[in-house]
Design an enzyme around this catalytic site. Sequence first.
Site, short mmCIF file in Angstrom:
data_model
loop_
_atom_site.label_atom_id
_atom_site.label_comp_id
_atom_site.label_asym_id
_atom_site.label_seq_id
_atom_site.Cartn_x
_atom_site.Cartn_y
_atom_site.Cartn_z
N ASP A 116 0.86 -1.20 0.00
CA ASP A 116 0.00 0.00 0.00
C ASP A 116 0.89 1.25 0.00
OD1 ASP A 116 -2.97 0.97 0.53
OD2 ASP A 116 -1.64 2.21 1.74
N GLU A 118 2.19 5.06 -0.23
CA GLU A 118 1.75 6.45 -0.01
C GLU A 118 2.54 7.31 -0.98
OE1 GLU A 118 -0.85 7.05 1.86
OE2 GLU A 118 -0.86 4.97 2.53
N ALA A 119 1.90 8.38 -1.41
CA ALA A 119 2.51 9.21 -2.46
C ALA A 119 2.33 10.70 -2.16
CB ALA A 119 1.87 8.86 -3.80
N ASP A 216 -2.35 1.37 -6.63
CA ASP A 216 -0.98 1.14 -6.14
C ASP A 216 -0.05 0.73 -7.26
OD1 ASP A 216 -1.00 1.35 -3.00
OD2 ASP A 216 -2.90 0.47 -3.64
N HIS A 275 -3.86 5.95 6.46
CA HIS A 275 -2.97 6.59 5.47
C HIS A 275 -1.49 6.50 5.85
CE1 HIS A 275 -6.50 7.92 3.36
NE2 HIS A 275 -6.92 8.56 4.43
N ASP A 280 -1.91 0.80 6.86
CA ASP A 280 -2.92 0.44 5.84
C ASP A 280 -2.67 -1.00 5.37
OD1 ASP A 280 -4.19 2.89 5.92
OD2 ASP A 280 -3.45 3.61 3.97
P1 AMP Z 1 -4.22 5.69 0.84
O1 AMP Z 1 -3.61 4.35 0.59
O2 AMP Z 1 -5.70 5.72 0.90
O3 AMP Z 1 -3.59 6.23 2.08
O4 AMP Z 1 -3.83 6.63 -0.35
C1 AMP Z 1 -2.62 6.54 -1.05
C2 AMP Z 1 -2.24 7.88 -1.58
O5 AMP Z 1 -3.33 8.43 -2.33
C3 AMP Z 1 -1.93 8.92 -0.55
O6 AMP Z 1 -0.59 8.83 -0.08
C4 AMP Z 1 -2.14 10.18 -1.35
O7 AMP Z 1 -1.08 10.45 -2.21
C5 AMP Z 1 -3.37 9.83 -2.21
N1 AMP Z 1 -4.59 10.23 -1.49
C6 AMP Z 1 -5.37 9.46 -0.71
N2 AMP Z 1 -6.40 10.16 -0.22
C7 AMP Z 1 -6.28 11.41 -0.70
C8 AMP Z 1 -7.06 12.64 -0.58
N3 AMP Z 1 -8.17 12.68 0.15
N4 AMP Z 1 -6.61 13.72 -1.23
C9 AMP Z 1 -5.49 13.70 -1.99
N5 AMP Z 1 -4.73 12.60 -2.15
C10 AMP Z 1 -5.12 11.46 -1.53
MG MG Z 2 -2.45 3.92 2.25
#
Ligand code: AMP
Ligand code: MG
Length: 331
Positions: A116, A118-119, A216, A275, A280
């Site tokens: 998973d 993060e970006a 991903d 996040h 995650d």
């Molecule tokens: P997650 O695995 O849901 O934490 O999301 C992976 C990546 O998606 C995060 O590190 C963000 O780069 C992008 N991301 C997730 N949710 C958001 C959001 N609400 N707004 C902007 N970018 C998001």
């Molecule tokens: Mg995540």
Amino acid sequence: MESQKSNQPANETSASDNDKEEECCANTSCEQPSSPKQGDFSDPVYKEIAVANGAINRMNRDELCAKCAELKLDTRGVKDVLRKRLKSYYKKQKLMHSAAANGNTDTYFDYICVVDFEATCEENNPPNYLHEIIEFPMVLIDTHTLEIVDSFQEYVKPVVNPQLSEFCVKLTGITQQMVDEAETFHRVLKRAVSWLQEKELGTKYKYTFLTDGSWDMGKFLHTQCKLSCIRYPQFARKWINIRKSYGNFYKVPRTQTKLICMLENLGMQYDGRPHCGLDDSRNIARIAVHMLKDGCQLRVNECLHSGEPRSVPISAPIEGAPAPQTPKKRN
Ligand code: AMP
Ligand code: MG
């Protein structure tokens, strides 16, 4: 904070159609079962069996006897018995080889590796925003013991947008200092590969990747490999999208396949910080373990094709991911 992953739009950074290197499997293993289906006599292996049968039919008893002896088969019996014995032997061998060559041994994965990423991001990411991976976590599930057996986590230094937005820091909990002290993606990917290799995945053990949605691999990893001038790794070309598996298995609509929702519907609570890539991944792994315990055979259901995530039919054989290779630079 609502995850943008829940919307999962199509990949914004599509590759050119003729970028062969990006193609996962040219309409074969990505789209269809790649070994003979029951009753599918169009498979070339049946032609080979027919040719072998013809040759056996033309042998006299002495030749049949000699062939049986050569193959360490019983040499007793009348001509028709020897013939039948040899034909059965060849048929079994050829079908077995065909299945093995196509990866259709149909034994289940020994391990499932949850990823998973993060970006980098901004609030309401602008169109064509180039997400760079800033956290690379993996969590390994042993499908025999149904336990999480190991994990990997490294932060990654972004290059195009080295300064994290306030929004990104707040969303992911990853600070500017963490990424400043981290190494660039190429080096982190190398260590991730070494970690997978140490576990003998793809060599001794059959494994595959599992993600929460198609972003991903289909967006973050694909974009990052382009930015870092690295060839997209073969081992990450196919994966299990747990949202699809969950929706199909428990027969729930897509709106109920967000991470928190899946956990809650299984009677669990999110454990850790949402996040955070590692947390995650652990929580996704908890859902996967739960599904396996419920009797769901989690199967590969997505692949990367011409830079876009694509569905793999559920009828496809259970193929393990190839052994991870050290990342290769693109020209
Ligand atoms: P997650 O695995 O849901 O934490 O999301 C992976 C990546 O998606 C995060 O590190 C963000 O780069 C992008 N991301 C997730 N949710 C958001 C959001 N609400 N707004 C902007 N970018 C998001
Ligand atoms: Mg995540």
